[in-house]
Design an enzyme around this catalytic site. Structure first.
Site, PDB file in Angstrom:
ATOM      1  N   ARG A 117      -6.525   7.131  -8.677  1.00 64.81           N
ATOM      2  CA  ARG A 117      -5.743   6.185  -8.083  1.00 64.81           C
ATOM      3  C   ARG A 117      -6.115   4.618  -8.634  1.00 64.81           C
ATOM      4  O   ARG A 117      -7.560   4.558  -8.733  1.00 64.81           O
ATOM      5  CB  ARG A 117      -5.609   6.192  -6.653  1.00 64.81           C
ATOM      6  N   GLU A 168     -10.540  -1.208  -9.136  1.00 63.50           N
ATOM      7  CA  GLU A 168     -11.257   0.053  -8.423  1.00 63.50           C
ATOM      8  C   GLU A 168     -10.396   1.285  -9.007  1.00 63.50           C
ATOM      9  O   GLU A 168      -9.200   1.388  -8.648  1.00 63.50           O
ATOM     10  CB  GLU A 168     -11.584   0.140  -7.158  1.00 63.50           C
ATOM     11  N   TYR A 217       0.821  -1.103   0.020  1.00 67.27           N
ATOM     12  CA  TYR A 217       0.051  -0.055   0.101  1.00 67.27           C
ATOM     13  C   TYR A 217       0.492   1.200  -0.056  1.00 67.27           C
ATOM     14  O   TYR A 217       1.662   1.301   0.908  1.00 67.27           O
ATOM     15  CB  TYR A 217      -1.123  -0.197   1.254  1.00 67.27           C
TER      16      TYR A 217
HETATM   17  C1  HEM Z   1      -5.153   8.919  -1.417  1.00 68.20           C
HETATM   18  C2  HEM Z   1      -6.331   8.581  -0.618  1.00 68.20           C
HETATM   19  C3  HEM Z   1      -6.543   7.116  -0.334  1.00 68.20           C
HETATM   20  C4  HEM Z   1      -5.811   6.109  -0.188  1.00 68.20           C
HETATM   21  C5  HEM Z   1      -4.235   5.916  -0.620  1.00 68.20           C
HETATM   22  C6  HEM Z   1      -6.584   5.047   0.132  1.00 68.20           C
HETATM   23  C7  HEM Z   1      -5.969   3.698   0.493  1.00 68.20           C
HETATM   24  C8  HEM Z   1      -6.725   2.829   0.727  1.00 68.20           C
HETATM   25  C9  HEM Z   1      -6.260   1.358   1.034  1.00 68.20           C
HETATM   26  C10 HEM Z   1      -4.733   0.829   0.473  1.00 68.20           C
HETATM   27  C11 HEM Z   1      -7.398   0.332   1.052  1.00 68.20           C
HETATM   28  C12 HEM Z   1      -7.501  -0.977   1.180  1.00 68.20           C
HETATM   29  C13 HEM Z   1      -7.964  -1.514  -0.058  1.00 68.20           C
HETATM   30  C14 HEM Z   1      -7.824  -3.151  -0.473  1.00 68.20           C
HETATM   31  O1  HEM Z   1      -6.428  -3.538  -0.361  1.00 68.20           O
HETATM   32  O2  HEM Z   1      -8.632  -3.467  -1.245  1.00 68.20           O
HETATM   33  C15 HEM Z   1      -8.545   1.164   1.240  1.00 68.20           C
HETATM   34  C16 HEM Z   1      -9.761   0.965   1.823  1.00 68.20           C
HETATM   35  C17 HEM Z   1     -10.862   1.781   1.933  1.00 68.20           C
HETATM   36  N1  HEM Z   1     -10.843   3.087   1.685  1.00 68.20           N
HETATM   37 FE1  HEM Z   1      -9.338   4.539   1.064  1.00 68.20          FE
HETATM   38  N2  HEM Z   1      -7.873   5.408   0.539  1.00 68.20           N
HETATM   39  C18 HEM Z   1      -7.806   6.965   0.246  1.00 68.20           C
HETATM   40  C19 HEM Z   1      -8.848   7.689   0.350  1.00 68.20           C
HETATM   41  C20 HEM Z   1     -10.083   7.526   0.623  1.00 68.20           C
HETATM   42  C21 HEM Z   1     -11.052   8.112   0.947  1.00 68.20           C
HETATM   43  C22 HEM Z   1     -11.127   9.552   0.775  1.00 68.20           C
HETATM   44  C23 HEM Z   1     -12.289   7.379   1.227  1.00 68.20           C
HETATM   45  C24 HEM Z   1     -13.625   7.722   1.694  1.00 68.20           C
HETATM   46  C25 HEM Z   1     -14.530   8.815   1.135  1.00 68.20           C
HETATM   47  C26 HEM Z   1     -11.781   6.033   1.400  1.00 68.20           C
HETATM   48  C27 HEM Z   1     -12.583   4.878   1.642  1.00 68.20           C
HETATM   49  C28 HEM Z   1     -12.216   3.679   1.864  1.00 68.20           C
HETATM   50  C29 HEM Z   1     -12.966   2.681   2.219  1.00 68.20           C
HETATM   51  C30 HEM Z   1     -14.251   2.529   2.608  1.00 68.20           C
HETATM   52  C31 HEM Z   1     -12.154   1.238   2.227  1.00 68.20           C
HETATM   53  C32 HEM Z   1     -12.540  -0.088   2.704  1.00 68.20           C
HETATM   54  C33 HEM Z   1     -12.315  -0.041   4.188  1.00 68.20           C
HETATM   55  C34 HEM Z   1     -12.844  -1.323   4.697  1.00 68.20           C
HETATM   56  O3  HEM Z   1     -12.410  -2.349   4.386  1.00 68.20           O
HETATM   57  O4  HEM Z   1     -13.795  -1.412   5.619  1.00 68.20           O
HETATM   58  N3  HEM Z   1     -10.540   6.010   0.857  1.00 68.20           N
HETATM   59  N4  HEM Z   1      -8.035   2.809   1.079  1.00 68.20           N
END
Ligand code: HEM
Length: 337
Positions: free
Chosen positions: A223, A267, A33
């Site tokens: 991203r 995604e 990540y």
């Molecule tokens: C540059 C910005 C962001 C980065 C680098 C980031 C990074 C990540 C990563 C690495 C995951 C795990 C995904 C996987 O392996 O399948 C994740 C999950 C998630 N992200 Fe982000 N994210 C960002 C911004 C956001 C924002 C702005 C939101 C909400 C508006 C968000 C909502 C979520 C949600 C809902 C999950 C799933 C969490 C779960 O398993 O309950 N992310 N994100």
């Protein structure tokens, strides 16, 4: 133009792999990540074609089918739309931004006519023909977030600054990968990413938050995120709300060893600072490709197998494939991985 003419303009299903947004850079050997965000345009070439010339990817001939699924879910479960108090202006901002972008990106398929705060939207593929007044909820058949969600394949998420940090304060999400919009809405970035291994501990969440806080208004970023899904290519909705529907897909697929049907779920997330309210989008467009399709493209086949097998156990567990990655990747590479 009739709706049927417009559907023909979308292009055929044969170009599915050619348009797939392959989530890894060509030289990537190991996946971790990171805050890997890049400017959204121009498009990117891949081993099978290219993608990303436009912010919205309609999906070619799959577009009407994806939108029918979105509309079905929205009608069946109004809880997929969650809007915190004070976010209505941001929803209008989002609607106008995207309708303008669609009309510019797909002028043969979509039109937006503007006259002050009066607008007229036509989508010749889906047959939408709607006049509305910006900010006047009674001028649309639904609220602005639902209206937009029924026109584009992306899940819609809006983030705003409050109480010293960014919060996920509005969304309409029908294709979540094992999370729930009604559970997560209102949360801070650290709260949302709590279940993801390493993210908060390795300061990835705080760096992501800094990036979004400083996002300029005139540049769109994106991203890619990815995982494997045992649910078929047409089952985009693997949200927690639908767990009883898809929870048995993994044990079934493992039992049958039907690895060719396993899906790479990609995604593409777009970060846009909206011009009127300053709210930031985190819109998610979900794509699927089966291992059977990926196997036909050697560069993708070999890279996916390398990345999946090398992934540390905590990340493979979070992504849900720790127990079956070895036989799946052995099938993909005919035992060469
Ligand atoms: C540059 C910005 C962001 C980065 C680098 C980031 C990074 C990540 C990563 C690495 C995951 C795990 C995904 C996987 O392996 O399948 C994740 C999950 C998630 N992200 Fe982000 N994210 C960002 C911004 C956001 C924002 C702005 C939101 C909400 C508006 C968000 C909502 C979520 C949600 C809902 C999950 C799933 C969490 C779960 O398993 O309950 N992310 N994100």
């Amino acid at each position: 133009m009739t709706t049927m003419d417009a559907t023909l303009l979308l292009g055929g299903p044969v170009d599915h792999a050619a348009r797939l947004p392959w989530p890894f850079p060509d030289d990537l050997e190991q996946f971790r990540y990171w805050v890997t965000v890049v400017r959204a345009r121009p498009g990117r070439a891949t081993a099978a074609g290219g993608w990303g010339d436009t912010i919205v990817d309609l999906g070619g001939s799959e577009y009407p089918e994806i939108m029918a699924e979105r509309r079905r879910i929205v009608a069946a479960d109004p809880g997929r739309r969650r809007v915190m108090p004070g976010m209505e202006p941001a929803c209008w901002d989002l609607l106008l931004y995207y309708l303008r972008d669609l009309a510019l990106s797909f002028p043969q398929l979509m039109e937006l006519h503007e006259d002050g705060d009066r607008f007229h939207w036509r989508n010749h593929v889906l047959g939408t023909d709607q006049a509305f007044v910006l900010g006047d909820a009674s001028s649309l058949p639904t609220d602005p977030l639902t209206f937009l969600a029924c026109e584009i394949p992306d899940d819609l998420l809006l983030v705003r600054q409050r109480h010293g940090g960014l919060h996920f304060d509005a969304g309409l999400v029908t294709f979540a990968a094992a999370w729930s919009v009604s559970f997560d809405v209102g949360m801070s970035m650290a709260e949302i990413h709590g279940p993801v291994p390493r993210l908060n501990a390795e300061q990835i969440t705080s760096r992501a938050e800094r990036f979004l806080t400083n996002l300029p208004a005139d540049q769109v970023y994106r991203r890619a995120n990815w995982t494997l899904s045992a649910s078929g290519s047409r089952k985009l909705d693997v949200s927690l709300e639908e767990l009883p529907e898809w929870g048995r897909d993994i044990p079934l697929l493992v039992r049958e060893g039907n690895w060719g049907a396993l899906q790479l779920r990609i995604e593409i997330e777009h970060f846009i600072r909206l011009p009127m309210t300053g709210a930031v989008t985190f819109n998610i467009r979900t794509h699927m490709a089966s291992l059977e399709q990926i196997k036909t493209i050697p560069a993708w086949r070999d890279q996916l197998a390398r990345v999946v097998l090398e992934l540390p156990e905590d990340l493979a567990t979070y992504k849900g494939f720790v127990d079956y990655r070895e036989p799946a990747m052995a099938w993909l590479t005919d035992g060469r991985a």
